[in-house]
Design an enzyme around this catalytic site. Structure first.
Site, PDB file in Angstrom:
ATOM      1  CB  CYS A 169     -41.858  55.719 -45.993  1.00  0.00           C
ATOM      2  SG  CYS A 169     -41.709  53.949 -46.308  1.00  0.00           S
TER       3      CYS A 169
ATOM      4  CB  CYS B 124     -44.678  53.763 -47.158  1.00  0.00           C
ATOM      5  SG  CYS B 124     -43.974  53.179 -45.623  1.00  0.00           S
TER       6      CYS B 124
END
Length: 139
Positions: free
Chosen positions: A67, A64
Site C-alpha cells: 500500500c 501494508c
C-alpha cells in the site's frame, strides 16, 4: 567440513542477514504524504462519494508495505489533470464493514466504481500506466 559446504553456509547466512536488514528498513519506512486531491472515505461518506462519475477507491492499511508503494502512484494520478477518475482511499482497519461489504480480502485492492456500481477490481501493486488504461476502459 568441505570448503564448498562452508562457502554455501556463509552465502546463506549473508543472504538471511540481508533479508532481515531489508525487512526492517521497509517496515520502518514512512508513507509518502497523501495528495490533498485524494478523498478520504469513511463508512459515513462512502456511498455518497462513489454514486456519481468514475471513482477509483484504494482499500489500504497503514501497516501494508505494498500500500505504501502504491501511495506515490495514486498521488500522481490524483494530481494529473488528464486523469478521468476521482481518486479516493478507505482504510480497511478503520472501516472493516465497508471492506467486508465489497469482499476485499487482500490489500491493496483498488475498485473502480461508475455511478455507484463496481466496474473493475485491481489487486496488488500496479504501475500508473496500467491504472490509466483500466480507467479509460470505463469512460
Amino acid at each position: 567440513m568441505s570448503t564448498g559446504l562452508i562457502i554455501a553456509i556463509t552465502i546463506v547466512a549473508l543472504f538471511a542477514v540481508y533479508m532481515i536488514y531489508s525487512f526492517r528498513r521497509m517496515k520502518n519506512m514512512s508513507a509518502v504524504p497523501e495528495s490533498e486531491k485524494i478523498i478520504t472515505l469513511t463508512d459515513k461518506n462512502f456511498q455518497n462519494q462513489i454514486k456519481k462519475g468514475l471513482v477509483m477507491v484504494d482499500f489500504w492499511a497503514e501497516w501494508c508495505m505494498p500500500c505504501k508503494v502504491m501511495g506515490p502512484v495514486l498521488n500522481e494520478l490524483a494530481e494529473s489533470s488528464d486523469f478521468q477518475a476521482v481518486v479516493a482511499k478507505l482504510n480497511v482497519d478503520h472501516y472493516q464493514s465497508v471492506s467486508q461489504q465489497f469482499g476485499v480480502r487482500g490489500i491493496p485492492t483498488i475498485i473502480l466504481f461508475k455511478n455507484g456500481k463496481e466496474v473493475d477490481r485491481i489487486v496488488g501493486i500496479k504501475p500508473k500506466d496500467f491504472l490509466i488504461k483500466q480507467v479509460n476502459k470505463h469512460l
